[in-house]
Design a protein around this motif. Structure first.
Motif, PDB file in Angstrom:
ATOM      1  N   ARG A  59       9.197 106.651 -52.731  1.00 20.70           N
ATOM      2  CA  ARG A  59       8.745 105.711 -53.923  1.00 20.70           C
ATOM      3  C   ARG A  59       9.383 104.272 -53.759  1.00 20.70           C
ATOM      4  NH1 ARG A  59      10.055 109.259 -59.626  1.00 20.70           N
ATOM      5  NH2 ARG A  59       8.637 111.115 -59.101  1.00 20.70           N
ATOM      6  N   LYS A  60       8.470 103.404 -53.920  1.00 16.70           N
ATOM      7  CA  LYS A  60       8.507 102.073 -53.759  1.00 16.70           C
ATOM      8  C   LYS A  60       8.970 101.524 -55.172  1.00 16.70           C
ATOM      9  CE  LYS A  60       5.275 101.270 -50.319  1.00 16.70           C
ATOM     10  NZ  LYS A  60       3.972 100.410 -49.788  1.00 16.70           N
ATOM     11  N   PRO A  61       9.990 100.470 -54.995  1.00 12.53           N
ATOM     12  CA  PRO A  61      10.448  99.953 -56.673  1.00 12.53           C
ATOM     13  C   PRO A  61       9.177  99.235 -57.020  1.00 12.53           C
ATOM     14  CG  PRO A  61      11.152  98.560 -54.777  1.00 12.53           C
ATOM     15  CD  PRO A  61      10.671  99.835 -54.235  1.00 12.53           C
ATOM     16  N   LYS A  62       8.997  99.591 -58.536  1.00 15.08           N
ATOM     17  CA  LYS A  62       7.833  98.949 -59.256  1.00 15.08           C
ATOM     18  C   LYS A  62       8.070  97.706 -59.876  1.00 15.08           C
ATOM     19  CE  LYS A  62       5.347 103.502 -60.070  1.00 15.08           C
ATOM     20  NZ  LYS A  62       5.032 104.102 -61.266  1.00 15.08           N
ATOM     21  N   ASN A  63       7.228  96.698 -59.946  1.00 12.92           N
ATOM     22  CA  ASN A  63       7.494  95.448 -60.599  1.00 12.92           C
ATOM     23  C   ASN A  63       7.407  95.680 -62.045  1.00 12.92           C
ATOM     24  OD1 ASN A  63       7.372  93.890 -58.218  1.00 12.92           O
ATOM     25  ND2 ASN A  63       5.197  93.765 -58.182  1.00 12.92           N
ATOM     26  N   PRO A  64       8.043  94.903 -63.130  1.00 10.11           N
ATOM     27  CA  PRO A  64       8.159  95.031 -64.454  1.00 10.11           C
ATOM     28  C   PRO A  64       6.562  94.887 -64.930  1.00 10.11           C
ATOM     29  CG  PRO A  64       9.070  92.941 -63.678  1.00 10.11           C
ATOM     30  CD  PRO A  64       8.779  93.800 -62.504  1.00 10.11           C
ATOM     31  N   ASN A  65       6.472  95.574 -65.895  1.00 13.38           N
ATOM     32  CA  ASN A  65       5.022  95.248 -66.628  1.00 13.38           C
ATOM     33  C   ASN A  65       5.126  93.821 -67.198  1.00 13.38           C
ATOM     34  OD1 ASN A  65       2.925  95.454 -68.231  1.00 13.38           O
ATOM     35  ND2 ASN A  65       3.508  97.161 -69.475  1.00 13.38           N
TER      36      ASN A  65
END
Length: 266
Positions: free
Chosen positions: A195-201
């Motif tokens: 899993r890649k770190p997701k950017n904040p919404n």
């Protein structure tokens, strides 16, 4: 009547085939009492067995059964000769023969046999031991396969429960052994992607307010931003605190300012 009899025979044998592993050709283990009763009514044993079961049947005997019949005397000489025409299976009692009933009991523990006997004591033993079909001559002349007893049906029901109640751990172990032996193909392993770190919404983030610097060094709020209303929508301005100076300082400042103005005017 014959059709009804054949239906019952197929039904009873299906019970033993499905629950106790019987297969064709059916092996019919014949003792001296059955052979003697068939001889007295001139019954062709092998021919009648094939007609009755309507499949491939092999009548067999053991050396112990033949020896026991030989020892019964001259009245059973013809019966003994008839027994010797059948296929003789090895029973393991060649060095020390036993009586026919004991030999049959030992034989049925290692293989699937249909026991053909007129011996009442042996018949009761067969009814009480699951997985052994009983065959005899009713009224000394009518071939009859006995309906499975309650002990046989209970054993079949218990066997079904044990087969259906395999634990999940056992199923996993069996499947692993099948894959190891090459009986079934191994299931392709699926690798999970990291899993890649997701950017904040972006909708949940607050926009930063840009502040402008005025020429005097004061910072002002961004254009279009109104001051926050306080208490019922009334905007309150911040009041500056006044510093009270002592009287002698005020007089000194007035005197100093007055002198400076006179110099300028002159």
């Amino acid at each position: 009547m014959k059709i009804t009899k054949h239906k019952k025979t197929r039904k009873y044998m299906s019970f033993y085939i499905n629950n106790f592993g019987f297969r064709e050709p059916l092996l019919v283990l014949i003792d001296g009492s059955f052979c003697h009763a068939a001889y007295k009514v001139r019954l062709q044993i092998e021919e009648q067995l094939k007609k009755y079961f309507q499949c491939e049947v092999k009548p067999i005997v053991t050396a112990c059964i033949i020896t026991e019949t030989d020892n019964l005397g001259p009245a059973f000489v013809s019966t003994s000769q008839l027994l010797k025409k059948f296929l003789v299976h090895r029973c393991g009692h060649e060095k020390q023969p036993v009586d026919g009933a004991a030999c049959i009991k030992a034989m049925t523990k290692t293989c699937h046999y249909i026991v053909a006997t007129q011996d009442r004591a042996l018949q009761e033993w067969v009814r009480g031991n699951p997985g052994i079909p009983l065959f005899y001559l009713h009224n000394a002349s009518v071939p009859t396969l006995v309906q499975p007893s309650e002990a046989h049906r209970q054993a079949a029901a218990d066997g079904q429960k044990s087969r259906n109640g395999i634990r999940e751990l056992d199923k996993t172990t069996i499947q692993a052994l099948k894959v190891k032996e090459g009986l079934v193909p191994a299931e392709p392993s699926v690798r999970k992607k990291p899993r890649k770190p997701k950017n904040p919404n972006p909708l949940s983030c607050k926009k930063s307010k840009k502040k402008k610097t005025e020429p005097g060094g004061r910072k002002s709020e961004s254009d279009g931003a109104a001051p926050a209303p306080v208490d019922g929508g009334v905007v309150k301005k911040k009041s500056r605190k006044r510093i009270k100076l002592p009287k002698h300082v005020i007089e000194h400042l007035k005197a100093t300012n007055g002198g400076a103005q006179n110099k300028v005017s002159s």
